[in-house]
Design a protein around this motif. Sequence first.
Motif, PDB file in Angstrom:
ATOM      1  N   GLY A  97      14.563   4.800   3.234  1.00 36.67           N
ATOM      2  CA  GLY A  97      14.560   5.464   1.940  1.00 36.67           C
ATOM      3  C   GLY A  97      13.422   5.070   1.026  1.00 36.67           C
ATOM      4  O   GLY A  97      13.259   5.659  -0.050  1.00 36.67           O
ATOM      5  N   VAL A  98      12.601   4.084   1.421  1.00 32.63           N
ATOM      6  CA  VAL A  98      11.457   3.681   0.608  1.00 32.63           C
ATOM      7  C   VAL A  98      10.391   4.778   0.671  1.00 32.63           C
ATOM      8  O   VAL A  98      10.188   5.415   1.706  1.00 32.63           O
ATOM      9  N   CYS A  99       9.696   5.003  -0.429  1.00 32.24           N
ATOM     10  CA  CYS A  99       8.657   6.019  -0.512  1.00 32.24           C
ATOM     11  C   CYS A  99       7.607   5.822   0.582  1.00 32.24           C
ATOM     12  O   CYS A  99       7.172   4.698   0.845  1.00 32.24           O
ATOM     13  N   GLU A 100       7.215   6.929   1.222  1.00 29.19           N
ATOM     14  CA  GLU A 100       6.277   6.861   2.337  1.00 29.19           C
ATOM     15  C   GLU A 100       4.955   6.202   1.955  1.00 29.19           C
ATOM     16  O   GLU A 100       4.331   5.521   2.761  1.00 29.19           O
ATOM     17  N   SER A 101       4.503   6.407   0.719  1.00 27.94           N
ATOM     18  CA  SER A 101       3.215   5.832   0.312  1.00 27.94           C
ATOM     19  C   SER A 101       3.232   4.300   0.368  1.00 27.94           C
ATOM     20  O   SER A 101       2.204   3.665   0.617  1.00 27.94           O
ATOM     21  N   LEU A 102       4.402   3.703   0.131  1.00 23.94           N
ATOM     22  CA  LEU A 102       4.516   2.245   0.187  1.00 23.94           C
ATOM     23  C   LEU A 102       4.595   1.737   1.617  1.00 23.94           C
ATOM     24  O   LEU A 102       4.414   0.541   1.863  1.00 23.94           O
ATOM     25  N   LEU A 103       4.887   2.637   2.561  1.00 23.72           N
ATOM     26  CA  LEU A 103       5.018   2.255   3.964  1.00 23.72           C
ATOM     27  C   LEU A 103       3.740   2.496   4.747  1.00 23.72           C
ATOM     28  O   LEU A 103       3.705   2.300   5.963  1.00 23.72           O
ATOM     29  N   THR A 104       2.687   2.925   4.053  1.00 25.52           N
ATOM     30  CA  THR A 104       1.388   3.118   4.697  1.00 25.52           C
ATOM     31  C   THR A 104       0.682   1.769   4.815  1.00 25.52           C
ATOM     32  O   THR A 104       0.522   1.072   3.811  1.00 25.52           O
ATOM     33  N   PRO A 157      -1.963  -1.224   4.817  1.00 23.82           N
ATOM     34  CA  PRO A 157      -1.187  -2.451   4.984  1.00 23.82           C
ATOM     35  C   PRO A 157      -0.001  -2.523   4.022  1.00 23.82           C
ATOM     36  O   PRO A 157      -0.155  -2.276   2.821  1.00 23.82           O
ATOM     37  N   LEU A 158       1.177  -2.849   4.554  1.00 21.43           N
ATOM     38  CA  LEU A 158       2.364  -3.006   3.722  1.00 21.43           C
ATOM     39  C   LEU A 158       2.260  -4.311   2.939  1.00 21.43           C
ATOM     40  O   LEU A 158       1.716  -5.301   3.431  1.00 21.43           O
ATOM     41  N   ASN A 159       2.803  -4.302   1.731  1.00 16.74           N
ATOM     42  CA  ASN A 159       2.819  -5.505   0.916  1.00 16.74           C
ATOM     43  C   ASN A 159       4.252  -5.790   0.486  1.00 16.74           C
ATOM     44  O   ASN A 159       4.918  -4.929  -0.095  1.00 16.74           O
ATOM     45  N   ALA A 160       4.734  -6.986   0.785  1.00 19.76           N
ATOM     46  CA  ALA A 160       6.142  -7.320   0.551  1.00 19.76           C
ATOM     47  C   ALA A 160       6.503  -7.260  -0.928  1.00 19.76           C
ATOM     48  O   ALA A 160       7.606  -6.839  -1.282  1.00 19.76           O
ATOM     49  N   MET A 161       5.608  -7.692  -1.812  1.00 25.13           N
ATOM     50  CA  MET A 161       5.908  -7.673  -3.241  1.00 25.13           C
ATOM     51  C   MET A 161       5.982  -6.239  -3.768  1.00 25.13           C
ATOM     52  O   MET A 161       6.865  -5.903  -4.560  1.00 25.13           O
ATOM     53  N   ARG A 162       5.055  -5.382  -3.334  1.00 24.91           N
ATOM     54  CA  ARG A 162       5.111  -3.981  -3.759  1.00 24.91           C
ATOM     55  C   ARG A 162       6.380  -3.311  -3.235  1.00 24.91           C
ATOM     56  O   ARG A 162       7.046  -2.576  -3.966  1.00 24.91           O
ATOM     57  N   LEU A 163       6.703  -3.544  -1.975  1.00 29.18           N
ATOM     58  CA  LEU A 163       7.896  -2.941  -1.385  1.00 29.18           C
ATOM     59  C   LEU A 163       9.153  -3.346  -2.143  1.00 29.18           C
ATOM     60  O   LEU A 163      10.073  -2.547  -2.321  1.00 29.18           O
ATOM     61  N   THR A 164       9.194  -4.590  -2.613  1.00 36.78           N
ATOM     62  CA  THR A 164      10.390  -5.099  -3.267  1.00 36.78           C
ATOM     63  C   THR A 164      10.498  -4.652  -4.713  1.00 36.78           C
ATOM     64  O   THR A 164      11.578  -4.262  -5.174  1.00 36.78           O
ATOM     65  N   LEU A 165       9.406  -4.683  -5.468  1.00 42.28           N
ATOM     66  CA  LEU A 165       9.470  -4.489  -6.913  1.00 42.28           C
ATOM     67  C   LEU A 165       9.059  -3.102  -7.393  1.00 42.28           C
ATOM     68  O   LEU A 165       9.318  -2.764  -8.556  1.00 42.28           O
ATOM     69  N   PRO A 220       9.185   0.734  -8.299  1.00 42.37           N
ATOM     70  CA  PRO A 220      10.330   1.597  -8.618  1.00 42.37           C
ATOM     71  C   PRO A 220      10.647   2.624  -7.533  1.00 42.37           C
ATOM     72  O   PRO A 220      11.752   3.176  -7.515  1.00 42.37           O
ATOM     73  N   GLU A 221       9.707   2.870  -6.609  1.00 38.81           N
ATOM     74  CA  GLU A 221       9.986   3.759  -5.487  1.00 38.81           C
ATOM     75  C   GLU A 221      10.188   2.977  -4.196  1.00 38.81           C
ATOM     76  O   GLU A 221      10.227   3.550  -3.109  1.00 38.81           O
ATOM     77  N   GLY A 222      10.316   1.667  -4.348  1.00 38.23           N
ATOM     78  CA  GLY A 222      10.574   0.802  -3.207  1.00 38.23           C
ATOM     79  C   GLY A 222      12.029   0.372  -3.169  1.00 38.23           C
ATOM     80  O   GLY A 222      12.945   1.178  -3.339  1.00 38.23           O
TER      81      GLY A 222
END
Length: 283
Positions: free
Chosen positions: A142-149, A151-159, A161-163
């Motif tokens: 369910g995480v936004c596709e742009s965040l899954l492109t 290189p993934l970043n753990a902090m962005r994925l976690t914090l 608003p579309e993560g």
Amino acid sequence: MSIVASGPTRPSTNSVGKGVGPLLRGWREQRRVSQLELALRADSSARHISFIETGRSRPSEEMVLRLAEHLDVPVRERNALLLAAGYAPHYPETPLDDPSMDALRQGMERLIQGYEPYPALVVDATYTVLAANRGITMLLEGVCESLLTPPLNAMRLTLHPEGLAPRIRNHREWRDHLLAQMERQIALDRSEPLRALYEEVAAYPVPDQGPEGEMALGPDEDVEPVPSFALPLQIEHGGRVLSFISSISTFNTPMDVTVAELAIETFLPADPATVKHLQSLVS
């Protein structure tokens, strides 16, 4: 699952053109160590330390490494100190996809795979995700596709608003924990890339919360109490609230810059309901 190739070399954050003396003084002052205390630790004299810091004396390669060790300077920055003193770097920076890293890669992959169904991942010094197991993949549904492109970043994925942020029940507490963790790292490592990441994720909007301080989404069931010995990550998934305690492992006495900056984060279930749910997914 497989560990991705490491990115481009991250330069030292020290200012170009600075001599070794000012750099060592900066680390000493940041660590709040006097010249006398450092001299005693390094089997030298306060006079010699003073001469090194003011440029009146050029330290030997051995002395640079000894002072860096006693000041707990990160491995990458020890190379920078050596370069500033006119010596070659002492620690290599080997890409993770180099054949010489095969044993390391395979070992980390076995470790995080063996941790399934519980989440586990490998990150570098700026929280770029280098490997993740299926437990992490499950949480990212369910995480936004742009965040899954990559290189993934753990902090962005976690914090972001579309993560994961909208599904984290104790978002404010977890956000404060992650930001404080980054602040400690910045204070120790003086990493400009990490500081830039911190400023980015700290500026993300905080999701709205309900009247009792919990995230206004997800299931109606109550979140089970968790042990008080560590802050849990409480995250909604599949109509349930899962609770995890995180643990971070690093390598002891690393002799390579890449290895020194690796961290393995694992998430241990904090209550029986989380254990039961995760095991049901693989049974």
